[in-house]
Each structure stands twice: as structure tokens, then as C-alpha cells.
Design an enzyme around this catalytic site. Structure first.
Site, mmCIF file in Angstrom:
data_model
loop_
_atom_site.group_PDB
_atom_site.id
_atom_site.type_symbol
_atom_site.label_atom_id
_atom_site.label_comp_id
_atom_site.label_asym_id
_atom_site.label_seq_id
_atom_site.Cartn_x
_atom_site.Cartn_y
_atom_site.Cartn_z
ATOM 1 N N SER A 124 26.798 39.506 66.025
ATOM 2 C CA SER A 124 28.419 39.352 65.781
ATOM 3 C C SER A 124 28.857 39.847 64.259
ATOM 4 C CB SER A 124 28.343 37.693 65.691
ATOM 5 O OG SER A 124 29.522 37.364 65.163
ATOM 6 N N ALA A 125 30.033 39.887 63.953
ATOM 7 C CA ALA A 125 30.610 40.302 62.770
ATOM 8 C C ALA A 125 30.306 39.233 61.941
ATOM 9 C CB ALA A 125 31.854 40.921 62.985
ATOM 10 N N TYR A 149 26.123 28.315 63.447
ATOM 11 C CA TYR A 149 26.246 29.286 64.400
ATOM 12 C C TYR A 149 25.748 30.654 63.750
ATOM 13 C CZ TYR A 149 28.322 33.170 66.994
ATOM 14 O OH TYR A 149 28.621 34.290 67.494
ATOM 15 N N LYS A 153 22.652 33.754 63.925
ATOM 16 C CA LYS A 153 22.829 35.147 64.079
ATOM 17 C C LYS A 153 22.145 36.063 63.173
ATOM 18 C CE LYS A 153 25.324 35.100 68.222
ATOM 19 N NZ LYS A 153 24.933 35.842 69.598
ATOM 20 N N ASP A 295 37.635 29.919 58.316
ATOM 21 C CA ASP A 295 38.095 31.037 59.038
ATOM 22 C C ASP A 295 38.326 32.154 57.646
ATOM 23 O OD1 ASP A 295 38.412 30.732 61.558
ATOM 24 O OD2 ASP A 295 40.390 29.989 61.661
#
Ligand code: UD1
Length: 338
Positions: A124-125, A149, A153, A295
Site C-alpha cells: 500500500s502507498a 494497519y 504493511k 488522514d
């Protein structure tokens, strides 16, 4: 090739299965259906017109996975078997580390035992963290994450790199996805999240179909052109085709190598809403709300490496992404479980 899709019944796995089958590969799916539906596998068979071997198996279950490796002459694995809720990972971090790291280690152990050398990993980015400048390029170091999460990754990428360093026969392609949206153009397959969607496009399409009243836009005061966050959205079928190139690249190379899969063009939340409304003729009521914790204001891919090395670029535009999302959602208002 015989390709094992670990966690292959989910949104990205099922669309990738169709691309691989269309290209003439054989597909074996192993999934515990914790966050996916067996109906998705039936739809893969229907859309591709090809048989698919499917096992209901937890990828953490070593005995179950060994049986799958024994019964199938696997050439390559695509590893999608992971939990992916950012907010949920903050609430149950141990379950996230247990599942995501365990699936990865189990697959690596099975590869060593059965002599399977090629792996494509669903990354994932998010691994770029918040320290790197945009656009993100594969030459940058992995960053740090604000949620478990994202750390899973980052750790999984590290595990694959270490394994490939230790075993010169191993080939691992780390695919760093940006924001996949859209659906198969048939309208028979698409994204079907359980419960309230966390991600933007499934939320919009559920508002459009009447399952939710209105969208909350998370923050209108970001330092971006219209104040809402910008992301690099790509069509899930483009992403699926990226896996096809990656599988072929893995078969011809050694070592671990990362590739961004994105378009290189960002769109804001408000631009996505407008594009959806224009493409479908359905209006999306929304309200600007608070920012969502964690975010980033904006990020997008430097997509040049995938183009140069894998000969892959995203071909489908935002209108097609919105149209195909709506074609799926309007024909399957409740997703797969109707
Ligand atoms: C998120 C994860 C990312 C993960 C990806 C796929 C974070 C910080 N990142 O990406 O690690 O790989 O999902 O699961 O969570 N938005 C709204 N209203 C909504 C939903 C989303 O305004 O109801 C906005 C978000 O603020 C964001 C954009 O839409 O700006 C895209 O959100 P989303 O689809 O959740 O993707 P990411 O947050 O980019």
C-alpha cells in the site's frame, strides 16, 4: 502459470483473478471469507467463463495451506490475505499484527517447503508514511505509520526483503496500491464492504443507492486547492492488470522490488463527488465534517517506474471508474449477499 491467490475472494483479489484467467493463467483461491463472500468466487467463474479451484482456508493455518501446496503445483502466489481497516486496527492492534504477519510467514514457510519462488505482495502507498515528499517514488525510504494497519504493511515489506536477501532464488514484487475504486464493467463484481464503509467510493455509491443518507466529507480546511484531501484513485481493473505484469516480472527476476500502482493524478473528495454525479446523473448529498484522524492532506504516485519497467499504466479515467462503480452498485444494491 498456476497462481495461488491468498485472500483472493476480496475486492482486489477477485478482480485480479479475472485478469489472470483472461490472460490464460490458472487460478487457485484460498480465503477464509472473514471479509469476503463465496459469491464473489462464483462471479469470477461466471465473468471469466473458466474454472477456479477455491479452498475455504485461513492463510494463517499452516496445515491447511500445506495441503493446498501439496494438491496444486503452484508457480506463483499473490498475497492479499490481510485485514485492512485503519480505524479497526487501532482498536484491535494485536489481531491485526497476528493475522497480517502470520499469513505472510505461513506463505513464506510454505514457499520454502514446496520450492515456490515467486510472490507478488499486496502492499500500500501507506508504507511511505507522512515523512516523504509527494509524489511518492519507490526510491524513497519507507516511512512510519500512524496506525497498526500501516505498520503491518511496512513490516510485511521488510519481511519479504529480508527473506529475498537470504534466499537468492526468491522473487518478490511489492505492489504499492494507491486508491483503487471502480468495478468490473460487467456489473457482476465490485466492492462489497461489511458494515459501514470506511473508504470514500463505497460510501458514495451506498448513498447513491439509498443505503446511507449522506456523505460526510472528512475536513474542508486542508491546505489543498478546494480544502478537501486529494488522493490518486485508480480503476480496480487497471490495478488487476498490474498484477498480471507483476506475476510475469516475478517469474523472470530475482530479489525483492517495489512498484507503485497509481495514475499519478490526484483528485479531491469534492472532485470525486462531482465526477460521480456527472457520470451517473445521481446526486450525492454531503456535509463537510471534522477531519478524520491520521488522514494526510494529499498524496499521489510517481507512476513512472511501473511504466518503464513493467510496461504498465492505468488506462481508465475517472468517468469510467464512477460509471463502473455505479453499474455494480445499482445492479447489486446489497452487494453479493442478496
Ligand atoms: C485508506 C488508508 C490506507 C489504506 C486504504 C485502503 C488512511 C489514512 N489510509 O486510504 O492506508 O490502504 O484506505 O483501505 O486511512 N473520505 C471522506 N468521507 C468518507 C470516507 C473518506 O471524506 O466517508 C475521504 C478521506 O478523508 C480521504 C479520501 O476520502 O481524503 C479517501 O479516503 P479512503 O477511501 O478511506 O482512502 P485513504 O484514506 O486514502
Amino acid at each position: 502459470m498456476n497462481i495461488l491467490l491468498a485472500g483472493g475472494a476480496g475486492y482486489i483479489g477477485s478482480h485480479t483473478a479475472v485478469s489472470l484467467l483472461d490472460a490464460g493463467h490458472d487460478v487457485i483461491i484460498a480465503d477464509n471469507f472473514a471479509n469476503s463472500s463465496p459469491v464473489a468466487v462464483e462471479r469470477v467463474r461466471e465473468v471469466s467463463g473458466k474454472p477456479v479451484t477455491c479452498y475455504r482456508a485461513d492463510v494463517c493455518d499452516k496445515a491447511a495451506m500445506e495441503r493446498i501446496f501439496q494438491e496444486n503445483n503452484i508457480d506463483c502466489i499473490v498475497h492479499f490475505a490481510a485485514l485492512k481497516g485503519v480505524g479497526e486496527s487501532v482498536e484491535i492492534p494485536v489481531a491485526y499484527y497476528r493475522n497480517n504477519i502470520d499469513t505472510t510467514l505461513t506463505l513464506l514457510e510454505c514457499m520454502a517447503k514446496f520450492g515456490v519462488r515467486n510472490m507478488v505482495f499486496s502492499s500500500s502507498a501507506t508504507v511511505y508514511g507522512d515523512e516523504n515528499p509527494i509524489p511518492y517514488a519507490e526510491t524513497m525510504r519507507r516511512g512510519s505509520s500512524s496506525h497498526p494497519y500501516g505498520w503491518t504493511k511496512i513490516f510485511m515489506e521488510q519481511i519479504f526483503e529480508d527473506a529475498a536477501k537470504a534466499d537468492p532464488n526468491l522473487s518478490v514484487v511489492l505492489l504499492r496500491y494507491f486508491n483503487p475504486i471502480g468495478a468490473h464493467p460487467s456489473g457482476r463484481m465490485g466492492e462489497d464492504p461489511r458494515g459501514v464503509p470506511n473508504n470514500l467510493m463505497p460510501y458514495i455509491s451506498q448513498v447513491a443507492v439509498g443505503r446511507r443518507e449522506k456523505l460526510t466529507v472528512f475536513g474542508g480546511d486542508y491546505p489543498t486547492p478546494d480544502g478537501t484531501c486529494r488522493r490518486d484513485y485508480l480503476h480496480v481493473m487497471d490495478l488487476a492488470e498490474g498484477h498480471l505484469e507483476a506475476v510475469e516480472y516475478a517469474a523472470a527476476h530475482k530479489g525483492a522490488e517495489a512498484f507503485n500502482l497509481g495514475t499519478g493524478t490526484p483528485y479531491s473528495v469534492l472532485e470525486i463527488i462531482r465526477a460521480f454525479e456527472t457520470a451517473t446523473g445521481v446526486s450525492i448529498p454531503y456535509a463537510i465534517g471534522d477531519r478524520r484522524a491520521g488522514d494526510l492532506p494529499e498524496f499521489w504516485a510517481d507512476a513512472s517506474k511501473a511504466e518503464r519497467v513493467l510496461c504498465w499504466t492505468a488506462k481508465r479515467d475517472l468517468t469510467e471508474m464512477c460509471r463502473d462503480t455505479w453499474n455494480w452498485q445499482s445492479h447489486n444494491p446489497k452487494g453479493y449477499e442478496e
